[in-house]
Design an enzyme around this catalytic site. Structure first.
Site, mmCIF file in Angstrom:
data_model
loop_
_atom_site.group_PDB
_atom_site.id
_atom_site.type_symbol
_atom_site.label_atom_id
_atom_site.label_comp_id
_atom_site.label_asym_id
_atom_site.label_seq_id
_atom_site.Cartn_x
_atom_site.Cartn_y
_atom_site.Cartn_z
ATOM 1 N N CYS A 130 0.798 -1.235 0.000
ATOM 2 C CA CYS A 130 0.000 0.000 0.000
ATOM 3 C C CYS A 130 0.825 1.277 0.000
ATOM 4 O O CYS A 130 0.727 2.069 -0.937
ATOM 5 C CB CYS A 130 -0.946 -0.005 1.198
ATOM 6 S SG CYS A 130 -2.197 -1.280 1.041
ATOM 7 N N LYS B 95 6.372 -6.775 6.967
ATOM 8 C CA LYS B 95 6.208 -6.599 8.414
ATOM 9 C C LYS B 95 5.800 -7.936 9.028
ATOM 10 O O LYS B 95 5.424 -8.862 8.295
ATOM 11 C CB LYS B 95 5.168 -5.518 8.720
ATOM 12 C CG LYS B 95 3.755 -5.865 8.309
ATOM 13 C CD LYS B 95 2.816 -4.784 8.810
ATOM 14 C CE LYS B 95 1.413 -5.000 8.313
ATOM 15 N NZ LYS B 95 0.510 -3.962 8.749
HETATM 16 N N1 LIG Z 1 -3.450 -5.394 1.346
HETATM 17 C C1 LIG Z 1 -3.793 -4.430 2.195
HETATM 18 O O1 LIG Z 1 -3.358 -4.399 3.339
HETATM 19 C C2 LIG Z 1 -4.752 -3.350 1.783
HETATM 20 C C3 LIG Z 1 -5.318 -2.518 2.751
HETATM 21 C C4 LIG Z 1 -6.224 -1.536 2.350
HETATM 22 C C5 LIG Z 1 -6.522 -1.371 1.008
HETATM 23 N N2 LIG Z 1 -5.928 -2.181 0.077
HETATM 24 C C6 LIG Z 1 -6.311 -2.000 -1.321
HETATM 25 O O2 LIG Z 1 -7.245 -3.028 -1.653
HETATM 26 C C7 LIG Z 1 -7.071 -3.450 -3.014
HETATM 27 C C8 LIG Z 1 -6.805 -4.940 -3.056
HETATM 28 O O3 LIG Z 1 -5.583 -5.203 -2.405
HETATM 29 P P1 LIG Z 1 -5.132 -6.686 -2.022
HETATM 30 O O4 LIG Z 1 -3.891 -6.550 -1.236
HETATM 31 O O5 LIG Z 1 -6.279 -7.445 -1.460
HETATM 32 O O6 LIG Z 1 -4.801 -7.261 -3.483
HETATM 33 P P2 LIG Z 1 -4.478 -8.774 -3.882
HETATM 34 O O7 LIG Z 1 -3.533 -8.690 -5.017
HETATM 35 O O8 LIG Z 1 -4.110 -9.559 -2.672
HETATM 36 O O9 LIG Z 1 -5.880 -9.346 -4.392
HETATM 37 C C9 LIG Z 1 -6.498 -8.935 -5.560
HETATM 38 C C10 LIG Z 1 -7.282 -10.112 -6.119
HETATM 39 O O10 LIG Z 1 -8.104 -9.658 -7.192
HETATM 40 C C11 LIG Z 1 -8.176 -10.695 -8.141
HETATM 41 N N3 LIG Z 1 -8.664 -10.163 -9.421
HETATM 42 C C12 LIG Z 1 -8.034 -9.396 -10.341
HETATM 43 N N4 LIG Z 1 -8.847 -9.118 -11.370
HETATM 44 C C13 LIG Z 1 -10.043 -9.709 -11.104
HETATM 45 C C14 LIG Z 1 -11.281 -9.797 -11.788
HETATM 46 N N5 LIG Z 1 -11.464 -9.200 -12.960
HETATM 47 N N6 LIG Z 1 -12.283 -10.489 -11.206
HETATM 48 C C15 LIG Z 1 -12.105 -11.093 -10.032
HETATM 49 N N7 LIG Z 1 -10.955 -11.067 -9.337
HETATM 50 C C16 LIG Z 1 -9.931 -10.382 -9.863
HETATM 51 C C17 LIG Z 1 -6.758 -11.235 -8.190
HETATM 52 O O11 LIG Z 1 -6.708 -12.522 -8.775
HETATM 53 C C18 LIG Z 1 -6.407 -11.223 -6.701
HETATM 54 O O12 LIG Z 1 -6.735 -12.447 -6.090
HETATM 55 C C19 LIG Z 1 -5.933 -2.583 -3.552
HETATM 56 O O13 LIG Z 1 -6.474 -1.452 -4.183
HETATM 57 C C20 LIG Z 1 -5.179 -2.172 -2.309
HETATM 58 O O14 LIG Z 1 -4.481 -0.961 -2.479
HETATM 59 C C21 LIG Z 1 -5.068 -3.175 0.439
#
Ligand SMILES: NC(=O)c1ccc[n+]([C@@H]2O[C@H](COP(=O)([O-])OP(=O)(O)OC[C@H]3O[C@@H](n4cnc5c(N)ncnc54)[C@H](O)[C@@H]3O)[C@@H](O)[C@H]2O)c1
Length: 394
Positions: A266, A327
């Site tokens: 992030c 982390k």
């Molecule tokens: N990881 C964190 O701690 C965190 C915290 C707050 C916000 N975010 C935000 O949340 C969002 C997701 O982050 P994340 O870490 O969960 O990402 P991630 O990469 O772990 O997960 C994303 C998932 O989306 C799937 N995906 C992609 N295209 C798709 C589609 N067309 N249909 C269905 N599934 C699809 C991927 O296969 C993957 O499993 C980002 O914008 C991130 O910035 C993340």
């Protein structure tokens, strides 16, 4: 309520599971069929404390389902969350291709009135793009189905994601639709029982709140790293200084540990994206750009210290690295400073013995794949290594 969560990664899987735990019927969708196959076999693709048990329980209770079929999931859903990745694009901006591709699929497949929620971290104005994309598909279908687009950024921290989601500091909902706000209030009500945590605002302010929060936290980290660097120069103890300033309630103890710089999925991309957003809108962000610069420099501090102590040629030396993930408490290695530190040491001929309680598979299979001279060990204490802590704050 019937809910679809699209994207079953760190955010989607945790959110979907927690919503299901509150008695909703949740279907988590992902395009990664291997991930869905694993989930349907009870194999959890990521590590997050308490997640496995919660998923298994809710699957057993028939509250939680996993599929690759969006159309099927949306059939009975009142709310659809978009929780796909928004990685850093080549120019530093957030890459919206996954979010907009999901919006297109929603427009192509929705069958009833739907509240579409952007949970992914997205640039200001994305909700408008999502709305236009869905509407375009509905127009092609000659459908007059109603829908609302809502911004509901996620603030969970990996490592304590379940606790954060179940007891959020706040729930931010950006919307111009009373219907959508009511639906979101109903959904989040069980998470806001002890006090009101629900904050509704306009969509752009909600989208901006997420970037502002991450930029503030990253600023604290870079600030403290800079103070620690000055401490070293003037003979002060950064840890004493940390305690000294943290005790001031206006400053607080969080996010002021000096370290190897922030990493993770992030802060690096969100700070960069905010810089880009500001510039695109005619504002030169000086503080936020400096936060990123300080962080980039901080990642090389450990390697520099090692070179100062042992010289440029590290051949014949073995370094132990404690902590591969960005982390503790997670297996997420995205932008982990350990990757940088390890590569800098290996480049100079060093061998590495690396330990992490959760992230060794991630390192082996992706982030340090094929890197020679890196051995993974099952314990922190392996003889004849110089130990380096690779964790960042984030
Ligand atoms: N990881 C964190 O701690 C965190 C915290 C707050 C916000 N975010 C935000 O949340 C969002 C997701 O982050 P994340 O870490 O969960 O990402 P991630 O990469 O772990 O997960 C994303 C998932 O989306 C799937 N995906 C992609 N295209 C798709 C589609 N067309 N249909 C269905 N599934 C699809 C991927 O296969 C993957 O499993 C980002 O914008 C991130 O910035 C993340």
């Amino acid at each position: 309520m019937n809910i679809t969560v699209i994207g079953s990664g760190y955010v989607g899987l945790v959110s979907g599971t927690c919503f299901s735990d509150m008695g909703n019927r949740v279907t988590c969708v992902d395009i990664d069929s291997k991930k869905i196959e694993k989930l349907n076999k009870g194999i959890i693709p990521i590590y997050e404390s308490g997640l496995e048990q919660m998923i298994l329980q809710n699957v057993k209770n028939k509250n939680l389902f996993f599929t690759t079929e969006l159309a099927e999931a949306l059939k009975n859903s009142d709310i659809a969350f978009i929780a796909v990745g928004t990685p850093m694009g080549d120019d530093g901006s957030a890459d919206l291709q996954y979010v907009l591709s999901v919006a297109k699929s929603i427009g192509q497949t929705m069958q009833k009135r739907l509240v579409v929620v952007d949970k992914s971290t997205v640039p200001i104005g994305t909700a408008d793009k999502v709305k236009a994309t869905i509407q375009k598909e509905l127009d092609i279908r000659k459908s007059d189905l109603e829908f609302d687009v809502v911004s509901n950024p996620e603030f969970l921290k990996e490592g304590v994601a379940i606790a954060d989601f179940m007891k959020p500091d706040r729930v931010i909902v950006g919307s111009d639709s009373e219907y959508a706000i009511d639906k979101m209030k109903e959904l989040y009500h069980p998470f806001c029982m002890s006090r009101d945590r629900f904050m509704s605002m306009d969509i752009r302010s909600a989208e901006m709140t997420k970037y502002a929060a991450n930029a503030m936290l990253a600023t604290k980290i870079s600030f403290m790293n800079e103070i620690a660097n000055i401490c070293e120069k003037v003979g002060a103890d950064a840890n004493q200084v940390r305690l000294g300033i943290g005790s001031d309630k206006r400053i607080g103890y969080s996010f002021i540990y000096p370290g190897v710089g922030y990493g993770g999925s992030c802060f690096p991309k969100d700070v960069k994206a905010l810089t880009k957003i500001a510039k695109e809108n005619g504002y030169e962000p000086q503080l936020i750009s400096a936060v990123e610069k300080v962080n980039d420099a901080q990642k090389s501090v450990i390697a520099q210290k090692i070179v100062k102590r042992f010289g440029e040629d590290l051949t014949g030396l073995t370094f132990g690295i404690w902590g591969l993930a960005f982390k503790p408490g997670t297996d997420d290695m995205r932008e982990a400073p350990s990757i940088y530190v390890i590569k800098e040491l290996v480049k100079r001929g060093a061998k590495i013995k690396a330990y992490d309680p959760k992230a060794i598979d991630e390192a082996k299979e992706h982030y340090l794949k094929g890197l020679e001279k890196v051995e993974y060990v099952g314990s922190k204490y392996v003889k004849r290594s110089v130990y380096v802590n690779g964790y960042s704050l984030g």
